[in-house]
Scaffold this active site. Structure first.
Site, PDB file in Angstrom:
ATOM      1  N   SER A 137       0.850  -1.190   0.000  1.00 39.88           N
ATOM      2  CA  SER A 137       0.000   0.000   0.000  1.00 39.88           C
ATOM      3  C   SER A 137       0.882   1.235   0.000  1.00 39.88           C
ATOM      4  CB  SER A 137      -0.885   0.007   1.254  1.00 39.88           C
ATOM      5  OG  SER A 137      -1.501   1.261   1.436  1.00 39.88           O
ATOM      6  N   TYR A 150      -1.520  -0.704  10.549  1.00 36.76           N
ATOM      7  CA  TYR A 150      -1.638  -1.094   9.142  1.00 36.76           C
ATOM      8  C   TYR A 150      -0.474  -0.541   8.333  1.00 36.76           C
ATOM      9  CZ  TYR A 150      -3.580  -1.305   4.408  1.00 36.76           C
ATOM     10  OH  TYR A 150      -3.777  -1.526   3.066  1.00 36.76           O
TER      11      TYR A 150
END
Length: 260
Positions: A137, A150
């Site tokens: 990501s 995350y």
């Protein structure tokens, strides 16, 4: 462009929807035999033509279930896509509101699933001179832009890809990372999902919030990325057409990341 993937075999994790499902469909379209894994098998995955395996990849037992089924179905593995990520524990909260259980759950799913699946697949990948793509990501590059656990897990996954590329490149295995920005998936579009919670926290109506994402995130193209676009990049990187690309992190974010 001929990708020459016909008759190859692949394992795709997080395959029930979004980027994972789009990748399954893209690979099958290229003639690849695919095992797709997800905790919940959706009708779309069942209908894709992949061999679907239900497994919780946040656990070592779930990974063992997947890999036993994959080798039984495919015989060996040419291609691996470590796509599973996100997870129910990813919440729009700060560091002090993120407890040990959330840290562990997020790392189990976003990092250790890739570690465990890759470790099981590597002997076959080495034998077949295969390829791996890990789906990270842009949070790995913009850690302040998302939930801290995350972002940290995705940064670790990106680093893992570089390490694997260096160690196993001389043995014929290519490893690359794909780092999407905002993608049109349930993570953002589900009113009960992460995007819905972010909208609620901002006091915004969910539909209006989604429309404002390109401006709010500074997306140069003016739109969010489609799952099939990420899948196309993954499929290219898995092919021999990309035969001298390894150890790289490929950002697909519409220009969200402005730094070099």
């Amino acid at each position: 462009m001929q990708l020459d993937l016909n008759s190859k075999t692949a394992v795709v994790t997080g395959a029930s929807r979004g980027i994972g499902l789009a990748t399954v469909e893209a690979l099958i379209g290229e003639g690849v035999r695919v095992v797709g894994a997800a905790r919940t098998i959706t009708p779309e995955l069942k209908e894709s033509g992949a061999f679907a395996v239900s497994a919780d990849l946040g656990t070592a037992e779930g990974v063992a279930t997947l890999m036993d089924a994959a080798f039984a179905e495919l015989g060996g593995i040419d291609l691996l896509v470590n796509n599973v990520g996100g997870g129910d524990m990813v919440e729009p909260v700060g560091f002090l509101d993120t407890g040990d259980a959330q840290w562990q759950g997020i790392f189990d799913l976003n990092l250790l699933s890739a570690v465990r699946v890759t470790r099981a697949a590597l002997p076959s990948l080495i034998e077949r001179r295969g390829a791996i793509v890990n789906v990270s990501s842009i949070n790995s590059r913009l850690p302040a832009a998302g939930p801290v656990a995350y972002s940290a897990a995705k940064a670790a996954l990106t680093a893992l890809g570089k390490s694997l590329a260096e160690e196993f490149g001389p043995k014929g295995v290519r490893v690359n990372t794909v780092s999407p920005g905002v993608v049109r998936t349930a993570i953002w579009e589900d009113p009960e999902g992460f995007g819905g919670k972010v909208a609620a926290g901002a006091g915004a109506e969910h539909g209006a919030f989604l429309e404002q994402i390109p401006d709010a995130f500074g997306i140069t193209t003016g739109r969010i990325t489609e799952a099939r676009e990420v899948a196309s990049l993954i499929t290219f990187l898995l092919s021999d057409v990309a035969g001298n690309i390894t150890g790289a992190d490929h950002v697909i974010d519409g220009g969200t990341v402005k730094t070099i």
